[in-house]
Design an enzyme around this catalytic site. Structure first.
Site, short mmCIF file in Angstrom:
data_model
loop_
_atom_site.label_atom_id
_atom_site.label_comp_id
_atom_site.label_asym_id
_atom_site.label_seq_id
_atom_site.Cartn_x
_atom_site.Cartn_y
_atom_site.Cartn_z
N LYS A 31 -1.35 -7.05 -9.49
CA LYS A 31 -2.17 -7.28 -8.35
C LYS A 31 -1.74 -6.08 -7.38
O LYS A 31 -0.99 -6.47 -6.51
CB LYS A 31 -2.24 -8.50 -7.63
CG LYS A 31 -3.40 -8.93 -7.07
CD LYS A 31 -3.85 -8.07 -5.59
CE LYS A 31 -3.04 -8.53 -4.43
NZ LYS A 31 -3.32 -7.35 -3.50
N SER A 52 5.06 -6.85 3.44
CA SER A 52 5.70 -7.19 4.96
C SER A 52 6.53 -8.56 4.65
O SER A 52 6.44 -9.25 3.92
CB SER A 52 4.44 -7.37 5.86
OG SER A 52 3.75 -8.29 5.39
N GLU A 106 8.99 -3.65 13.17
CA GLU A 106 8.91 -2.54 12.31
C GLU A 106 7.60 -1.87 12.60
O GLU A 106 6.60 -2.61 12.67
CB GLU A 106 8.54 -2.95 10.67
CG GLU A 106 8.30 -1.97 9.86
CD GLU A 106 8.20 -2.50 8.41
OE1 GLU A 106 7.47 -3.49 8.29
OE2 GLU A 106 8.64 -1.88 7.51
N PHE A 112 0.70 -1.20 -0.10
CA PHE A 112 -0.04 0.12 -0.10
C PHE A 112 0.93 1.28 -0.04
O PHE A 112 0.14 2.26 -0.30
CB PHE A 112 -0.86 -0.06 1.26
CG PHE A 112 -0.32 0.34 2.40
CD1 PHE A 112 -0.10 1.73 2.72
CD2 PHE A 112 0.18 -0.28 3.35
CE1 PHE A 112 0.62 2.17 4.09
CE2 PHE A 112 1.08 -0.14 4.54
CZ PHE A 112 0.95 1.27 4.88
N CYS A 157 9.70 1.91 3.21
CA CYS A 157 10.50 0.54 3.80
C CYS A 157 12.08 1.24 3.91
O CYS A 157 12.57 0.52 4.64
CB CYS A 157 10.50 -0.42 2.71
SG CYS A 157 11.31 0.08 1.30
N GLU A 205 -5.11 -3.93 -1.92
CA GLU A 205 -6.22 -3.68 -1.82
C GLU A 205 -6.60 -2.38 -1.12
O GLU A 205 -7.78 -1.94 -1.04
CB GLU A 205 -7.29 -4.97 -1.59
CG GLU A 205 -6.90 -5.35 0.14
CD GLU A 205 -5.48 -6.23 0.26
OE1 GLU A 205 -4.66 -5.98 -0.62
OE2 GLU A 205 -5.36 -6.91 1.26
P1 NAD Z 1 1.27 -6.49 3.27
O1 NAD Z 1 2.28 -7.70 3.30
O2 NAD Z 1 0.23 -6.57 4.26
O3 NAD Z 1 0.76 -6.63 1.54
C1 NAD Z 1 1.50 -6.69 0.59
C2 NAD Z 1 0.84 -7.63 -0.71
O4 NAD Z 1 0.31 -8.74 -0.21
C3 NAD Z 1 -0.75 -6.89 -0.93
O5 NAD Z 1 -0.95 -6.75 -2.40
C4 NAD Z 1 -1.73 -7.85 -0.10
O6 NAD Z 1 -2.78 -7.96 -0.85
C5 NAD Z 1 -1.09 -9.07 -0.19
N1 NAD Z 1 -1.15 -9.99 0.90
C6 NAD Z 1 -1.31 -9.48 2.00
N2 NAD Z 1 -1.54 -10.55 3.07
C7 NAD Z 1 -1.47 -11.67 2.42
C8 NAD Z 1 -1.67 -12.93 2.77
N3 NAD Z 1 -1.58 -13.64 3.91
N4 NAD Z 1 -1.66 -13.94 1.56
C9 NAD Z 1 -1.34 -13.62 0.29
N5 NAD Z 1 -1.30 -12.09 0.03
C10 NAD Z 1 -1.38 -11.37 1.01
O7 NAD Z 1 2.07 -5.19 3.14
P2 NAD Z 1 1.58 -3.79 3.27
O8 NAD Z 1 1.21 -3.65 4.67
O9 NAD Z 1 0.81 -3.52 1.93
O10 NAD Z 1 2.96 -3.04 2.98
C11 NAD Z 1 3.90 -2.59 3.86
C12 NAD Z 1 5.14 -3.66 4.15
O11 NAD Z 1 5.61 -3.45 2.69
C13 NAD Z 1 5.96 -3.11 5.08
O12 NAD Z 1 6.40 -4.01 5.86
C14 NAD Z 1 7.16 -2.31 4.31
O13 NAD Z 1 8.39 -2.49 4.79
C15 NAD Z 1 7.15 -3.10 3.06
N6 NAD Z 1 7.90 -2.56 2.06
C16 NAD Z 1 8.94 -2.99 1.51
C17 NAD Z 1 9.71 -2.39 0.54
C18 NAD Z 1 10.97 -3.00 0.04
O14 NAD Z 1 11.51 -2.80 -0.74
N7 NAD Z 1 11.70 -3.95 1.04
C19 NAD Z 1 9.09 -1.41 -0.18
C20 NAD Z 1 8.02 -0.97 0.23
C21 NAD Z 1 7.16 -1.49 1.28
#
Ligand code: NAD
Length: 503
Positions: A182, A235, A391, A158, A290, A185
């Protein structure tokens, strides 16, 4: 077009095979403006059948797309770049409206996304192979060519709802693959608009597809036998799951995870010059990056000055709706995120940290329903505390005083995450030692947000990245292609007639 100024709440659609389609999915989720709590849209959570429809058209589009010369493929990206450029401001406003970051932050995000499209325009050079006459033996030549593989997909988070998709699909598609995106959401509206621009570009049907959804859509992508590889950002928990699941299914995977980055402030750091850089790194996008630095490690005598200067500057940050001029800190993405961040601050205080600045009860009178957390600084944060280990992804800094640079490096290297770390110093020897020894993928030296440009890989190590080839630049070109070695020998008898044979 989905506009935040419209009162009508839209239901988002998928873009599959060059058509806007309503998913068969029966489930949907609300998308709300984090500054106002206003309902902006409903996003359908696509089912396995919706994903399968996208994979089928992407797989059919692959054969003719891979045969399109790279220079011709690049031209679609020149056109896309132009359209994104023309809609810069509109896109930035959409990002702020659904995600909450300030308009300046959102403009920066749009810029970084466009830079990836610009870089992908160089695909003929980027994916060029190499060869050597007589490379295998006398009269036997050897070369390597890079070939696209088929259908790839990206699953994005997000916090950069526009930019992160551009770390992937322009390179994959420019290399001759077809693609499914994808988006998160939580804030999928800006991608709806991006895909309207993609539609205007006129890519052949099925080359680039959009599927909205959550867990079921993700699992369907990870399981689909026709998907060659997955690019993921999110994450660590989800990154680990995606990596294990998709690689278990034989796919290529690059999965970027969470982070807990530190800034080391040496006693000789020039805080007059770099305070705003450090502030941006800690509080930009309300700490939801991140590459955000959420731990400050002042070395020896640096502590009192760093604490005082940061606290003064943070206390002045103007909290509010990111769309408004002068606002420096917007809301966090959701009410759930706000509650989680507030709980993390509370745990820090309960575990003995000193709340020098406490943003738990922040209110913005004009926006009583917004998801606001004020700038927070916790001092004397020790490595056992939850606020040190986890985090937080909010506008919260922990200060962990250390006695030496060596101690700071040991603490950073002992962390689970390895995304980024920065040092502020005027001493080249200290900076070199830091760069040499610190085990993170990105290093900042007098730079607070060590964000690689589009033509460099966005690195990451330990629990911040699973895989080998990173997002962006040439790593992605390697990720999205297979190297094929061709060894060739011709002898006079192989083709007839030949006049003037000889080397
Ligand atoms: P998230 O893991 O909740 O969601 C990321 C994606 O995974 C979304 O599209 C979501 O629909 C999907 N998803 C979530 N839970 C899932 C599950 N149980 N099974 C399958 N798919 C699932 O992450 P977020 O809250 O959207 O983003 C924030 C996180 O992203 C932070 O931890 C941040 O550090 C990390 N991030 C990392 C980088 C990097 O380059 N390392 C860059 C940006 C963000």
């Amino acid at each position: 077009m989905v506009s935040p100024t419209r009162s009508q709440v839209q239901t988002l659609r998928n873009y599959i095979g060059g058509q806007w389609v309503s998913p068969q999915a029966t489930e949907a989720q609300e998308v709300r403006n984090p500054a106002t709590d206003e309902l902006l849209a409903h996003v359908p959570l696509s089912s396995q059948a919706d994903v399968a429809a996208a994979v089928d058209v992407a797989a059919s589009a692959f054969l003719s797309w891979r045969a399109t010369p790279p220079q011709e493929r690049a031209r679609y990206f020149f056109k896309l770049r132009q359209l994104l450029e023309e809609h810069r401001e509109e896109l930035a406003r959409l990002i702020t409206t659904e995600m909450g970051k300030t308009l300046d932050d959102a403009r920066g995000e749009v810029q970084r996304g466009i830079e990836n499209v610009e870089t992908a325009c160089g695909i003929p050079s980027l994916m060029m192979g190499y060869g050597l006459e007589d490379g295998a033996a006398r009269g036997i030549d050897e070369e390597v060519i890079f070939q696209p593989l088929g259908v790839f997909a990206a699953i994005t988070p997000f916090n950069f709802p526009f930019m992160i998709s551009f770390w992937f699909w322009p390179y994959a598609v420019a290399c001759g693959n077809t693609f499914i995106l994808k988006p998160s959401e939580q804030d999928p509206i800006v991608q709806q608009r991006v895909f309207e621009l993609i539609e205007q570009v006129g890519f052949p049907a099925g080359v680039i597809n959009l599927v909205n959804g959550a867990k079921e859509a993700v699992n369907s992508l990870l399981d689909h036998p026709k998907i060659q590889g997955i690019s993921f950002v999110g994450s660590t928990k989800t990154a680990q799951y995606v990596y294990a699941h998709a690689s278990g299914n034989g796919k290529r995977v690059q999965a970027s995870g969470g982070a807990k980055n530190a800034i080391v402030v040496m006693p000789d750091a020039d805080l007059d010059m770099y305070l705003s850089t450090i502030m941006n790194s800690c509080f930009g996008a309300a700490g939801q990056r991140c590459l955000a630095n959420s731990l400050i490690m002042p070395v020896a005598g640096a502590h009192d000055q760093a604490r005082e200067r940061l606290t003064q500057a943070a206390a002045k940050l103007h909290l509010g709706n990111g769309l408004q001029k002068g606002v420096e800190l917007g809301p966090v993405v959701s009410a759930a995120a706000r509650d989680r961040i507030v709980a993390a601050i509370t745990s820090g205080v309960e575990e003995g940290a000193e709340a020098v600045l406490d943003g738990r009860n922040a209110r913005v009178p004009e926006y009583p329903h917004g998801y606001f957390v004020g700038p927070t600084i916790l001092d004397q944060v020790s490595p056992q505390m939850r606020v040190y280990r986890e985090e937080i992804f909010g506008p919260v800094i922990g200060m962990t005083p250390v006695s030496s640079l060596d101690e700071a490096i040991e603490l950073i290297n002992a962390k689970e995450y390895g995304n980024a770390a920065s040092i502020f110093t005027q001493n080249g020897f200290a900076a070199r030692k830091f760069r040499y020894r610190v085990q993170t993928g990105n290093i900042g030296i007098n730079v607070g947000v060590a964000a690689p440009m589009a033509y460099f890989p966005f690195s990451g190590a330990k629990s911040s990245f699973f895989g080998t080839l990173h997002p962006q630049g040439r790593d992605v070109v390697r990720f999205y292609t297979e190297s094929k070695v061709v060894i060739t020998r011709w002898t006079p008898g192989d083709s007839t007639p030949v006049v003037g044979v000889g080397r």
